[in-house]
Every structure is written in C-alpha cells, then in structure tokens.
Design a protein around this motif. Structure first.
Motif, PDB file in Angstrom:
ATOM      1  N   UNK A   1      19.392  57.465  71.787  1.00 31.39           N
ATOM      2  CA  UNK A   1      20.259  56.742  72.839  1.00 31.39           C
ATOM      3  C   UNK A   1      21.702  56.843  72.825  1.00 31.39           C
ATOM      4  N   UNK A   2      22.365  56.991  71.435  1.00 32.36           N
ATOM      5  CA  UNK A   2      23.512  57.238  71.227  1.00 32.36           C
ATOM      6  C   UNK A   2      24.069  58.580  71.888  1.00 32.36           C
ATOM      7  N   UNK A   3      23.309  59.498  71.720  1.00 32.64           N
ATOM      8  CA  UNK A   3      23.420  60.834  72.382  1.00 32.64           C
ATOM      9  C   UNK A   3      23.520  60.879  73.698  1.00 32.64           C
ATOM     10  N   UNK A   4      22.465  60.199  74.384  1.00 28.26           N
ATOM     11  CA  UNK A   4      22.481  60.038  75.943  1.00 28.26           C
ATOM     12  C   UNK A   4      23.697  59.258  76.458  1.00 28.26           C
ATOM     13  N   UNK A   5      24.026  58.254  75.515  1.00 31.06           N
ATOM     14  CA  UNK A   5      25.218  57.296  75.902  1.00 31.06           C
ATOM     15  C   UNK A   5      26.675  58.342  75.891  1.00 31.06           C
ATOM     16  N   UNK A   6      26.491  59.295  75.012  1.00 30.37           N
ATOM     17  CA  UNK A   6      27.773  60.068  75.086  1.00 30.37           C
ATOM     18  C   UNK A   6      27.874  61.159  76.260  1.00 30.37           C
ATOM     19  N   UNK A   7      26.570  61.620  76.696  1.00 28.06           N
ATOM     20  CA  UNK A   7      26.815  62.414  77.776  1.00 28.06           C
ATOM     21  C   UNK A   7      27.118  61.686  79.110  1.00 28.06           C
ATOM     22  N   UNK A   8      26.502  60.189  79.283  1.00 24.89           N
ATOM     23  CA  UNK A   8      26.914  59.580  80.321  1.00 24.89           C
ATOM     24  C   UNK A   8      28.414  59.362  80.278  1.00 24.89           C
ATOM     25  N   UNK A   9      28.824  58.816  79.111  1.00 27.89           N
ATOM     26  CA  UNK A   9      30.480  58.563  79.035  1.00 27.89           C
ATOM     27  C   UNK A   9      31.171  59.915  79.383  1.00 27.89           C
ATOM     28  N   UNK A  10      30.683  61.034  79.006  1.00 27.64           N
ATOM     29  CA  UNK A  10      31.433  62.305  79.641  1.00 27.64           C
ATOM     30  C   UNK A  10      31.513  62.456  81.147  1.00 27.64           C
ATOM     31  N   UNK A  11      30.624  62.266  81.689  1.00 27.17           N
ATOM     32  CA  UNK A  11      30.244  62.242  83.022  1.00 27.17           C
ATOM     33  C   UNK A  11      31.221  61.210  83.594  1.00 27.17           C
ATOM     34  N   UNK A  12      31.092  60.076  83.389  1.00 20.24           N
ATOM     35  CA  UNK A  12      32.033  58.738  83.846  1.00 20.24           C
ATOM     36  C   UNK A  12      33.471  59.153  83.737  1.00 20.24           C
ATOM     37  N   UNK A  13      33.969  59.658  82.461  1.00 23.32           N
ATOM     38  CA  UNK A  13      35.299  59.871  82.155  1.00 23.32           C
ATOM     39  C   UNK A  13      35.743  60.979  83.006  1.00 23.32           C
ATOM     40  N   UNK A  14      35.000  62.272  83.010  1.00 21.57           N
ATOM     41  CA  UNK A  14      35.084  63.232  84.045  1.00 21.57           C
ATOM     42  C   UNK A  14      35.544  62.743  85.411  1.00 21.57           C
ATOM     43  N   UNK A  15      34.903  61.869  85.929  1.00 25.14           N
ATOM     44  CA  UNK A  15      34.875  61.414  87.184  1.00 25.14           C
ATOM     45  C   UNK A  15      36.009  60.623  87.416  1.00 25.14           C
ATOM     46  N   UNK A  16      36.421  59.888  86.402  1.00 27.12           N
ATOM     47  CA  UNK A  16      37.494  59.031  86.466  1.00 27.12           C
ATOM     48  C   UNK A  16      38.720  59.737  86.171  1.00 27.12           C
ATOM     49  N   UNK A  17      38.829  60.777  85.367  1.00 35.11           N
ATOM     50  CA  UNK A  17      40.029  61.617  85.464  1.00 35.11           C
ATOM     51  C   UNK A  17      40.166  62.667  86.551  1.00 35.11           C
ATOM     52  N   UNK A  18      39.182  62.908  87.268  1.00 32.52           N
ATOM     53  CA  UNK A  18      39.025  63.948  88.531  1.00 32.52           C
ATOM     54  C   UNK A  18      38.244  63.447  89.697  1.00 32.52           C
TER      55      UNK A  18
END
Length: 174
Positions: free
Chosen positions: A49-66
């Motif tokens: 669950x924590x691992x999936x949260x990290x992957x989803x947060x990477x997607x979200x933060x990549x979208x916010x940045x670019x």
C-alpha cells in the motif's frame, strides 16, 4: 511527438519506460523528461500500500511540475513481506490511469533483517555485494540473477501491463 514525464531520475526507471513505450508504440515518437519529485513516503516503503502511494504521488507530482505532458509515469519499489517488487502507475493527459505490479522476488534474510531496522535497500545492496551503486547497475535482481535480469527489464514488462488501459481507453474509461 508526445511527451512522457517520468517522476524519477533513476536510470532503470527511465530505461524501462522508454523501452515499454517503444515496444507498444513503435510508430510514435516520444520526448522523455525525468524529474526528481517527492514521493510523500519513507525512503524504503515496507508495504504494498505504501509502495503504491509512492508511485501515485510520483505521477501526481510529475503532473503538477509539468502539466504539459501526454503521459505521466510513477515507479516505486518496495516490500511485500520478504519480497521486493515495484508498483508502476501511468496516467494520460485526461487522467486515465493504468497500474501494474512488477514481479517480486525474495531478498536474502540478512537484507531483510537490516531493512527491518530501517535500512534502505539501495544502500544495503552496496554493502551486501561489496560494490558501489548497485541500485543503478541492475539492482538486487541483477546481482541475484547473474545479470540475466535487471531492474529495467523487470520494470519494462510491468510498464507494458500498466499501459493496457491507455491502449484500450474505450474498455477502461467509465
């Protein structure tokens, strides 16, 4: 030309993404941008669950940045009991998301004991294999399979699975 934003600067994750997109979209051209983004989790996730949260947060933060990307990729490696694996998440510009888990494999008991004490696998690998920067040179899977497999090869196959919904949006959009 389409733009793929990868929420990591780890070479294995970049290579896996490039290889998967090239295999699934052989007639398209892509620009890849790798970004160092926060995961919002501890450096060594210890549950799926924590691992999936990290992957989803990477997607979200990549979208916010670019926000100009066509695709956003998040790959996070973590633990599930004594297995190491990764969650791969890819999202298109409209928000359709695909997810897949990589193959998992058991870590040596000595590694698990140190991970239980709070060590990060990437740092631990150098100690275990008496090498420098193992995580960037195929990772534990590379060392344990005599470099017949690597982090990139394992992530590539899972990335192709994560892209299934984006390849068939008519079947996956609600």
């Amino acid at each position: 030309m389409k733009h793929v934003i990868i929420g990591s600067t780890t070479q294995a994750k970049i290579d896996a993404t490039r290889d998967a997109f090239a295999q699934l979209y052989p007639h398209e051209q892509f620009i890849y941008t790798a970004l160092k983004v926060p995961t919002g989790i501890r450096p060594q996730p210890i549950t799926p669950e924590e691992t999936l949260t990290g992957a989803c947060n990477r997607v979200h933060n990549a979208r916010v940045n670019r926000p100009d990307g066509d695709f956003y990729v998040g790959i996070e490696a973590g633990l599930d009991g004594d297995l190491t694996f990764a969650w791969l998440v890819v999202e298109d510009q409209q928000g359709l998301q695909g997810r897949a888990k990589s193959a998992g494999f058991p870590l040596p008991p000595r590694a698990m004991a140190k991970l239980a004490q709070g060590a990060e696998l990437g740092n631990l690998l150098d100690e275990l294999f008496h090498k420098h920067n193992v995580k960037q040179m195929g990772g534990a899977i590379g060392e344990l399979t005599g470099h017949r497999l690597s982090r990139a090869s394992t992530y590539r196959d899972a990335m192709m699975l994560a892209l299934i919904p984006l390849n068939h949006p008519d079947l996956y959009r609600s």
